[in-house]
Design an enzyme around this catalytic site. Structure first.
Site, PDB file in Angstrom:
ATOM      1  N   PRO A 274       1.060  -1.365  -0.079  1.00 16.61           N
ATOM      2  CA  PRO A 274      -0.142  -0.243  -0.499  1.00 16.61           C
ATOM      3  C   PRO A 274       1.353   1.107  -0.379  1.00 16.61           C
ATOM      4  O   PRO A 274       1.716   1.356   0.991  1.00 16.61           O
ATOM      5  CB  PRO A 274      -1.261   0.134   1.688  1.00 16.61           C
ATOM      6  CG  PRO A 274       0.026  -0.933   1.915  1.00 16.61           C
ATOM      7  CD  PRO A 274       0.491  -1.712   1.181  1.00 16.61           C
ATOM      8  N   CYS A 355       4.104  28.304 -15.683  1.00 19.76           N
ATOM      9  CA  CYS A 355       3.800  29.319 -17.482  1.00 19.76           C
ATOM     10  C   CYS A 355       3.219  27.997 -18.413  1.00 19.76           C
ATOM     11  O   CYS A 355       3.660  27.622 -19.303  1.00 19.76           O
ATOM     12  CB  CYS A 355       4.954  29.861 -18.279  1.00 19.76           C
ATOM     13  SG  CYS A 355       6.101  31.279 -16.967  1.00 19.76           S
TER      14      CYS A 355
HETATM   15  N1  LLP Z   1       2.603  -1.768  -6.623  1.00 17.20           N
HETATM   16  C1  LLP Z   1       2.938  -1.267  -7.682  1.00 17.20           C
HETATM   17  C2  LLP Z   1       3.437  -2.671  -8.252  1.00 17.20           C
HETATM   18  C3  LLP Z   1       2.638  -0.721  -8.063  1.00 17.20           C
HETATM   19  O1  LLP Z   1       2.544  -0.289  -9.508  1.00 17.20           O
HETATM   20  C4  LLP Z   1       1.852  -0.034  -7.228  1.00 17.20           C
HETATM   21  C5  LLP Z   1       1.877   2.217  -7.423  1.00 17.20           C
HETATM   22  C6  LLP Z   1       1.875   0.632  -6.099  1.00 17.20           C
HETATM   23  C7  LLP Z   1       1.713  -0.800  -5.316  1.00 17.20           C
HETATM   24  C8  LLP Z   1       1.517   1.418  -4.645  1.00 17.20           C
HETATM   25  O2  LLP Z   1       0.062   1.647  -4.914  1.00 17.20           O
HETATM   26  P1  LLP Z   1      -1.112   2.437  -3.924  1.00 17.20           P
HETATM   27  O3  LLP Z   1      -1.279   1.901  -3.380  1.00 17.20           O
HETATM   28  O4  LLP Z   1      -0.569   2.943  -4.044  1.00 17.20           O
HETATM   29  O5  LLP Z   1      -2.146   2.616  -4.998  1.00 17.20           O
HETATM   30  N2  LLP Z   1       1.018   8.804  -9.516  1.00 17.20           N
HETATM   31  C9  LLP Z   1      -0.603   8.005  -9.258  1.00 17.20           C
HETATM   32  C10 LLP Z   1      -0.006   6.671  -9.038  1.00 17.20           C
HETATM   33  C11 LLP Z   1       0.765   5.517  -9.234  1.00 17.20           C
HETATM   34  C12 LLP Z   1       1.139   4.319  -9.435  1.00 17.20           C
HETATM   35  C13 LLP Z   1       1.797   3.828  -9.429  1.00 17.20           C
HETATM   36  N3  LLP Z   1       1.840   1.909  -8.774  1.00 17.20           N
HETATM   37  C14 LLP Z   1      -1.443   8.921  -8.566  1.00 17.20           C
HETATM   38  O6  LLP Z   1      -1.123  10.295  -8.403  1.00 17.20           O
HETATM   39  O7  LLP Z   1      -2.652   8.815  -8.307  1.00 17.20           O
END
Ligand code: LLP
Length: 426
Positions: A274, A355
């Site tokens: 997470p 900008c």
């Molecule tokens: N594990 C893997 C293999 C992942 O690719 C990711 C996120 C996570 C765990 C963690 O996911 P989470 O629990 O945070 O949802 N920049 C984007 C989010 C990109 C997520 C990429 N991978 C945003 O700002 O919404």
């Protein structure tokens, strides 16, 4: 108590008024609540207690060393996607033995770094990567612990940029291919397949996509074991959504009720990765209003945070709540549900000094009237905020502060112009 709350007309982070932090450390400023980070870590650890969970906090969401250090001290493992992130974990005192190494494009050097550090396992995204890991491990006399990353082909119903578990995604392999790869790798002595990994997307607000995915995983694990792979870990990835607007995301306990029984049935330990659910609502971005201006019917609130500080609105059209951190006379704290319009508000575009027309934190947002110098808070900015910040327009990146009760610790100082120019050669 909520980590960020209003008291006597002031926004507080734990026991400290946001205004005090802004005066002390300047703006734009990321402010994090330590009790929020640790509270969610603990909630996850206990929600999944029946499957002896290893919570591998996803470093990409917020990789500040001060935060990693606190998380490590409270038993967190880590999910890294690069040798750089692994280096951070090690510098912060995290345990590589509780660290999973993911990512579609690991280089030989990164694989070697992971092996030498002794990571718990590599999440393997393709057959070619499995070969590379086996080759690198053999060349340094090691056996690489691995988990195949499988696409269960479920629709996580999230933004297309952060959906990853569908068949057509660049991540992982579909189930048929995973079975073929597993069958042909039984005899490779420099790898040991100890896990199975899935990550279906990010900001997933309901439990259904996970229910569909885990059912497929249990089946697959049985088949991998039949081939002789000693699968001990079911890594369910990350993706658990948070409330950006109101109460749209299910609480962590509900995800656990869907995931834990399946992992138990498979006779595995659970790993989860997470990021957002731990960091997202543990942080805000504080900024100050510079100018207000009107153009036709449009009202602009120009403040000192920009797309280079928080790119999510520009990149994904993400919604972040915004509200004054010091309430003007007669203004109440923000409504509990962001779709409810507060009285005496008018629509404003909240924009930064960069900008680009895409430089906005919010568009047509109903806000009370604010004057130059007013302090505003952009909420739910703890995940994918500072980590995605850039120096566009030669803007030094913001400072970061970690609050623990009445104590505020600067965990990243504001960049100076010298910091920005140092790597350049002329
Ligand atoms: N594990 C893997 C293999 C992942 O690719 C990711 C996120 C996570 C765990 C963690 O996911 P989470 O629990 O945070 O949802 N920049 C984007 C989010 C990109 C997520 C990429 N991978 C945003 O700002 O919404």
């Amino acid at each position: 108590m909520e980590p960020f709350h209003y008291r006597d007309g002031q926004l507080y982070c734990e026991e400290i008024p946001a205004a005090e932090l802004a005066d002390r450390f300047g703006t734009p400023l990321y402010v994090y609540s330590q009790s929020s980070f640790l509270g969610t870590l603990k909630a996850l650890q206990s929600a999944y207690a029946e499957v002896a969970p290893l919570v591998c906090y996803s470093v990409k969401a917020n990789s500040n060393l001060g935060i990693l250090k606190v998380m490590a001290a409270h038993g967190s493992g880590f999910d890294v996607v690069s040798a750089g992130e692994l280096h951070r974990v090690q510098v912060a005192g995290g345990d590589p033995g509780k660290t999973v190494f993911a990512g579609v494009g690991k280089t030989d050097e990164e694989i070697k770094a992971g092996l030498e550090a002794g990571v718990l396992m590599f999440n393997v995204e393709s057959e070619a990567e499995l070969d590379a890991i086996a080759r690198v491990a053999a060349s340094i006399g090691k056996v690489a612990p691995i988990a195949l990353r499988v696409n269960p082909d479920v629709d996580p119903k999230t933004h297309r940029y952060i959906s990853t578990g569908k068949k057509e995604s660049k991540f992982g392999m579909d189930i048929e291919r995973a079975l073929r790869v597993a069958a042909s790798s039984v005899a490779i002595s420099s790898i040991r397949m100890i896990g199975m990994h899935m990550h279906i997307g990010s900001q997933i607000t309901t439990t259904e996509p996970y229910a569909g995915a885990v059912a497929k995983g249990v089946d697959l694990i049985a088949q991998l074991r039949e081939m002789g792979h000693p699968i001990a870990w079911y890594n369910m990835g990350g993706g658990y959504g948070i409330n950006y607007k109101g109460h749209e995301a299910r609480p962590v306990e509900e995800f656990a009720r869907v995931i834990a029984p399946a992992v138990k049935a498979a006779g595995c330990r659970l790993a989860i990765e997470p990021g957002r659910v731990i960091a997202g609502n543990a942080g805000i971005l504080l900024s100050r209003v510079l100018y207000t201006k009107q153009s036709g019917d449009k009202r602009f609130l120009i403040q000192d945070a920009a797309m280079n500080d928080l790119i999510r609105p520009a990149l994904y059209e993400s919604y972040h709540r915004i509200w004054p951190a010091v309430l003007p006379p007669g203004v109440s704290p923000p409504p509990d549900d962001a779709d409810v319009q507060a009285p005496e508000c008018e629509p404003w575009d909240v924009v930064g000094p960069v900008c680009e027309s895409g430089d906005f934190l919010a568009r047509d947002r109903h806000l009370p009237r604010l004057d130059r110098g007013a302090l505003i808070a952009t909420f739910s900015a703890g995940a994918y905020g500072m980590v995605m910040a850039s120096n566009y327009n030669t803007r030094p990146r913001a400072a970061e502060v970690l609050v623990d009760g009445t104590d505020a610790r600067l965990v990243r100082r504001r960049e100076t112009f010298d910091d920005l120019l140092r790597p350049e050669i002329f």
